[in-house]
Scaffold this motif. Structure first.
Motif, PDB file in Angstrom:
ATOM      1  N   SER A 170      -1.654  -5.404  -9.778  1.00  0.00           N
ATOM      2  CA  SER A 170      -2.460  -4.320  -9.206  1.00  0.00           C
ATOM      3  C   SER A 170      -3.762  -4.872  -8.640  1.00  0.00           C
ATOM      4  O   SER A 170      -4.298  -5.873  -9.124  1.00  0.00           O
ATOM      5  CB  SER A 170      -2.797  -3.277 -10.281  1.00  0.00           C
ATOM      6  N   ILE A 171      -4.264  -4.196  -7.607  1.00  0.00           N
ATOM      7  CA  ILE A 171      -5.525  -4.582  -6.976  1.00  0.00           C
ATOM      8  C   ILE A 171      -6.659  -3.735  -7.540  1.00  0.00           C
ATOM      9  O   ILE A 171      -6.582  -2.510  -7.576  1.00  0.00           O
ATOM     10  CB  ILE A 171      -5.466  -4.380  -5.447  1.00  0.00           C
ATOM     11  N   TYR A 172      -7.706  -4.410  -7.959  1.00  0.00           N
ATOM     12  CA  TYR A 172      -8.908  -3.729  -8.455  1.00  0.00           C
ATOM     13  C   TYR A 172     -10.011  -3.884  -7.419  1.00  0.00           C
ATOM     14  O   TYR A 172     -10.316  -5.006  -6.989  1.00  0.00           O
ATOM     15  CB  TYR A 172      -9.342  -4.336  -9.785  1.00  0.00           C
ATOM     16  N   ILE A 173     -10.589  -2.762  -6.992  1.00  0.00           N
ATOM     17  CA  ILE A 173     -11.744  -2.816  -6.097  1.00  0.00           C
ATOM     18  C   ILE A 173     -12.995  -2.777  -6.966  1.00  0.00           C
ATOM     19  O   ILE A 173     -13.229  -1.800  -7.677  1.00  0.00           O
ATOM     20  CB  ILE A 173     -11.752  -1.641  -5.106  1.00  0.00           C
ATOM     21  N   PRO A 174     -13.804  -3.838  -6.941  1.00  0.00           N
ATOM     22  CA  PRO A 174     -14.993  -3.873  -7.799  1.00  0.00           C
ATOM     23  C   PRO A 174     -16.057  -2.895  -7.315  1.00  0.00           C
ATOM     24  O   PRO A 174     -15.955  -2.350  -6.209  1.00  0.00           O
ATOM     25  CB  PRO A 174     -15.481  -5.327  -7.655  1.00  0.00           C
TER      26      PRO A 174
ATOM     27  N   ILE B 195      -6.712   1.296  -7.598  1.00  0.00           N
ATOM     28  CA  ILE B 195      -6.008   2.299  -6.799  1.00  0.00           C
ATOM     29  C   ILE B 195      -4.520   2.275  -7.094  1.00  0.00           C
ATOM     30  O   ILE B 195      -3.871   1.240  -6.978  1.00  0.00           O
ATOM     31  CB  ILE B 195      -6.175   2.047  -5.287  1.00  0.00           C
ATOM     32  N   LYS B 196      -4.007   3.421  -7.457  1.00  0.00           N
ATOM     33  CA  LYS B 196      -2.587   3.532  -7.755  1.00  0.00           C
ATOM     34  C   LYS B 196      -1.777   3.284  -6.479  1.00  0.00           C
ATOM     35  O   LYS B 196      -2.047   3.878  -5.441  1.00  0.00           O
ATOM     36  CB  LYS B 196      -2.286   4.926  -8.301  1.00  0.00           C
ATOM     37  N   GLY B 197      -0.814   2.391  -6.553  1.00  0.00           N
ATOM     38  CA  GLY B 197       0.063   2.144  -5.413  1.00  0.00           C
ATOM     39  C   GLY B 197      -0.349   0.983  -4.536  1.00  0.00           C
ATOM     40  O   GLY B 197       0.364   0.621  -3.601  1.00  0.00           O
TER      41      GLY B 197
ATOM     42  N   ASP C 288       0.858  -1.185   0.000  1.00  0.00           N
ATOM     43  CA  ASP C 288       0.000   0.000   0.000  1.00  0.00           C
ATOM     44  C   ASP C 288       0.893   1.234   0.000  1.00  0.00           C
ATOM     45  O   ASP C 288       1.368   1.679   1.034  1.00  0.00           O
ATOM     46  CB  ASP C 288      -0.908  -0.017   1.231  1.00  0.00           C
ATOM     47  N   LYS C 289       1.140   1.760  -1.200  1.00  0.00           N
ATOM     48  CA  LYS C 289       2.042   2.900  -1.357  1.00  0.00           C
ATOM     49  C   LYS C 289       1.269   4.209  -1.544  1.00  0.00           C
ATOM     50  O   LYS C 289       1.808   5.176  -2.079  1.00  0.00           O
ATOM     51  CB  LYS C 289       2.955   2.675  -2.571  1.00  0.00           C
ATOM     52  N   ARG C 290       0.026   4.235  -1.114  1.00  0.00           N
ATOM     53  CA  ARG C 290      -0.762   5.460  -1.247  1.00  0.00           C
ATOM     54  C   ARG C 290      -0.145   6.572  -0.401  1.00  0.00           C
ATOM     55  O   ARG C 290       0.313   6.349   0.722  1.00  0.00           O
ATOM     56  CB  ARG C 290      -2.203   5.222  -0.779  1.00  0.00           C
TER      57      ARG C 290
END
Length: 355
Positions: A51-55, A31-33, A10-12
């Motif tokens: 990358s993680i995609y939040i549906p 989400i970027k990062g 989690d690089k936010r």
């Protein structure tokens, strides 16, 4: 034995913002990062990252566990989407590494769930839910009040947008509430039709077809006899007719108060929430007919999206599906808050309160 594990990166640079929640609610969010990293062992170079995609939060009832399960089925590497199992297979051919990564899925899922919960507890969520409930109640009311009414669904294709004073109607079509064709008329504007990505009608197609004046009585009277005129974006269709009648000096007795906008109803029911940064308020975007149709009915849009009759029939089908959602919902009308009596020494104000 392998020490490989899945790690949530989690690089936010900043916490979740309300506008991000609004985007995630209807559209989903990459989400970027935020990534999943397959680590062979502490301090060693990553085997693979995705990358993680939040549906879309609404689609999964704002349930973090359901959202995590969907996220793990749609990890993103470049332009490719793959499941967590496929991701692990790609990380290594070593069975011990794959087994270790698979065992770490549970711990990784808990960390991802904690991140997704940040979205589901946002103050934006109740605003969205309240709007959806209001939309369902409105549809429930329409389902009762419109029963047995003569509903005509209209769609128009024109040479340009309705705000252009030079725009001319080149196709006008209508069907009843069951999708039965009432009329489907190409209109010859009297000049070559300019190319336009809004329709597929050519000059050759309208050769030999009537002018708007010649077809006007049939169109105007059918709409006039309707209890309700339904359209997807009534404002533009009404404007086409009103301006055309004025320009060509044709009779015009249509009443906009009897028109019902399926686009407004779909906006309230499924439109994406956004923040208007200039005017400082939340609003819902109106979805395109094709998008609303596919989201509400859960199937591909039928026919040609630039044909007036196809669009009218799709609008009716969408409208009926939305009415059914309203009828099936358990939402109730909000009870108005009891107003407290105001005490005043002003006799004129007191008199006004008695009226």
């Amino acid at each position: 034995m392998s020490n490989a594990q899945l790690i949530l990166l989690d690089k936010r640079n900043q916490p979740v913002k309300e506008y991000l929640v609004a985007v995630a609610a209807s559209d989903g969010l990459n989400i970027k990062g935020v990534e999943v990293m397959a680590s062979p062992a502490k301090g060693e170079k990553s085997l693979l990252n995705a990358s993680i995609y939040i549906p879309p939060l609404e689609k999964f009832d704002y349930n973090p566990k359901k959202l995590v399960a969907e996220s793990l089925s749609k990890l993103i590497i470049g332009e490719e989407t793959l499941s967590i199992d496929s991701f692990i297979e790609r990380c290594s051919e070593d069975p011990a590494v794959r087994e270790a990564l698979t065992k770490s899925i549970t711990k990784f899922s808990k960390n991802l769930e904690k991140l997704i919960k940040e979205f589901c507890v946002s103050d934006v969520i109740p605003l969205i839910q309240e709007s959806r409930n209001d939309a369902l109640f409105k549809l429930k009311t329409h389902a009762k009040e419109l029963k047995g009414k003569n509903i005509v669904c209209l769609d128009i294709e024109a040479t340009n947008i309705s705000t252009d004073p030079e725009a001319d109607i080149i196709q006008v079509s209508a069907c009843d509430i069951n999708g039965k064709e009432l009329f489907n008329q190409l209109i010859n504007p009297g000049y070559d039709i300019p190319e336009n990505d809004k329709h597929n009608i050519t000059t050759e197609m309208v050769q030999g077809q009537p002018t708007l004046g010649q077809a006007w009585d049939m169109i105007h009277d059918t709409l006039l006899e309707a209890d309700i005129v339904l359209a997807y974006s009534t404002e533009s269709d009404f404007m086409y007719l009103e301006k055309s009648a004025e320009k060509k000096m044709l009779k015009f007795d249509l009443d906009y108060n009897t028109w019902l906008d399926a686009a407004e109803l779909s906006k309230d029911l499924i439109g994406a929430m956004r923040w208007h940064s200039e005017n400082m308020y939340w609003f819902f975007k109106t979805p395109k007919l094709t998008v609303a149709y596919e989201e509400v009915l859960g199937k591909p849009f039928p026919g040609d999206a630039h044909d007036a009759l196809a669009d009218a029939r799709a609008t009716v089908e969408l409208f009926n599906a939305m009415l059914e959602k309203g009828k099936q919902s358990k939402v109730e009308e909000k009870k108005p808050k009891k107003q407290q009596e105001q005490i005043t020494n002003n006799p004129f104000a007191a008199l006004a309160q008695l009226k």
